[in-house]
Design an enzyme around this catalytic site. Structure first.
Site, PDB file in Angstrom:
ATOM      1  CG  HIS A 215     -28.005 -31.326 -70.795  1.00 51.21           C
ATOM      2  ND1 HIS A 215     -27.500 -30.309 -71.563  1.00 51.21           N
ATOM      3  CD2 HIS A 215     -29.348 -31.294 -70.969  1.00 51.21           C
ATOM      4  CE1 HIS A 215     -28.487 -29.671 -72.181  1.00 51.21           C
ATOM      5  NE2 HIS A 215     -29.628 -30.258 -71.840  1.00 51.21           N
TER       6      HIS A 215
ATOM      7  CG  ASP B  93     -29.613 -28.377 -82.689  1.00 50.20           C
ATOM      8  OD1 ASP B  93     -30.263 -29.361 -82.289  1.00 50.20           O
ATOM      9  OD2 ASP B  93     -28.756 -27.788 -81.990  1.00 50.20           O
TER      10      ASP B  93
ATOM     11  CB  ALA C  12     -36.989 -30.457 -79.695  1.00 49.04           C
TER      12      ALA C  12
END
Lengths: 270, 270
Positions: free
Chosen positions: A132, A190, A192
């Site tokens: 991650h 940025d 998802a």
């Protein structure tokens, strides 16, 4: 992850600091060192974690410390590992993260991409064996701060529904790009490729709030406003949502990121 | 436009050919030549236009012939022009389309990007002075057919609402990527960064059908199911739709494409 350098719309919420940033960085770094990370790696990792909270990406800030600590203690992440270049060309490279902290690997890859792009115009570095890496935007902005357009992508554990599917297909696979603007009026994206990041559902659960219909389906594939579904078998919808509203585009973007990160590196999560 | 080469989810509907493809190509080519285009340029353009219809992108097929003919007749496009490289590095180039047919410029740029990427690992070619280049996916697939990952983007005339804005901000600015798969099971993504492409609204208007709420707002900024709004002051919503459903992500993707195409080339449409 894969990082391009050429040259983000962050909805940027700066925390009113109840704690000094430096003190939080020290705390995170100390935790990681206590779990076996080297001082240098822990400091680099803490910097990215605090930056996430400062930018308002609470899902990727201190909230994730528990994950990092557990993975170090269980040996799932090697806190002392350093990445190495497996093979490279003038404008590209494949890097082995050697199972190190994702932020250490991410910084290494972006710095290598920046160096190559300065020589040839554009460069791409792809990595395997990483973990991650915090907010994708950190790495894009790293390039932007040097006058370049930076892009960074990463695949993640499957948790997003594909249009017409019943099960999670790809991860929240983010897309980020940063470009320097005049007088620091920079572009910083940025995001998802799901309707929302899983962290937004986790925050709603913590706050005991419902989530809007259209973010998630429950175990029966029905739209749900109950954030606790996330802890069981709830699945996020792709950006766009339903098929009528072009959710298949979010699915396509998630697949694009999976190819650039998972397939290119040989480590597909889907 | 800008094209990357590194190494698509087309919802692909193949037309049951009421006309032979070759005959349609000849017809389009003859029309363009009659309006002053060179035979070679007209043939190249016709190939892309027919490919759009064959793939089910009816908004970019024969429906656009009227646009191309008008632009040639009015001198807005030079049908005989050939593109030229303005400046280049090992992995990048800026191309002047010399106001030529967009498909001629697009093919030139992608072929140059492919050649450079073979030498360095990745390449990017950006162009100014071009015109409507048909489906973005054509160029990404052009690279994919040679075993590479191809990406192509183009900016367009503003027609998409930004979250919290009242006026159109960026165009439908498409993102495309193609990657070769095993046994021709290729990945082919070609998508507008708006909820739907404007062509879908135009088709609904032609068929006298309503459009789903969430695709477009009318001149008062209200959601509308009336496709005729497109002809007046209707504006498409960004991918994601409303702010609650993360329409700002579609806005961000549209801005990303605008930067890669308009800003990098010096020809911003917004």
């Amino acid at each position: 992850m894969v990082e391009f350098v050429l040259s983000c719309i962050y909805i940027c919420i700066v925390l009113s600091s109840k704690f000094a940033e430096g003190e939080v960085r020290r705390f995170i770094s100390d935790c990681l060192v206590a779990c076996g990370a080297s001082k240098e790696n822990a400091a680099a990792h803490a910097e990215v974690v605090v930056a996430a909270d400062v930018r308002g990406h609470y899902s990727h800030g201190l909230q994730r410390l528990d994950l990092y600590v557990c993975e170090l203690r269980e040996g799932a992440t090697d806190g002392c590992a350093l990445p190495r270049v497996v093979r490279e060309a003038a404008s590209s490279a494949l890097v082995d993260g050697n199972n190190g902290l994702g932020t250490v690997v991410g910084n290494f890859c972006m710095d290598l991409a920046i160096e190559k792009a300065r020589n040839t115009g554009i460069a791409c570095v792809c990595t395997k064996g990483s973990n991650h890496y915090g907010i994708a935007g950190w790495y894009a902005i790293r390039a932007s701060k040097q006058g370049l357009i930076g892009m960074s992508f990463t695949n993640a554990f499957p948790g997003v529904l594909a249009t017409r599917a019943k099960e999670a297909f790809v991860g929240t696979n983010p897309i980020s790009m940063a470009a320097p603007g005049k007088k620091s009026d920079n572009f910083e994206l940025d995001m998802a490729t799901s309707v929302v990041a899983s962290g937004k559902v986790e925050l709603a659960l913590l706050k005991k709030e419902s989530i809007p219909l259209g973010w998630m389906v429950d175990e029966k594939g029905q739209m749900t406003s109950d954030p606790s579904s996330a802890a069981t078998s709830g699945i996020l919808l792709p950006l766009g949502g339903t098929e009528m509203q072009s959710g298949y585009k979010g699915t396509g973007l998630g697949m694009m990121v999976e190819i650039l990160c998972g397939i290119l590196s040989g480590k597909c999560s889907a």
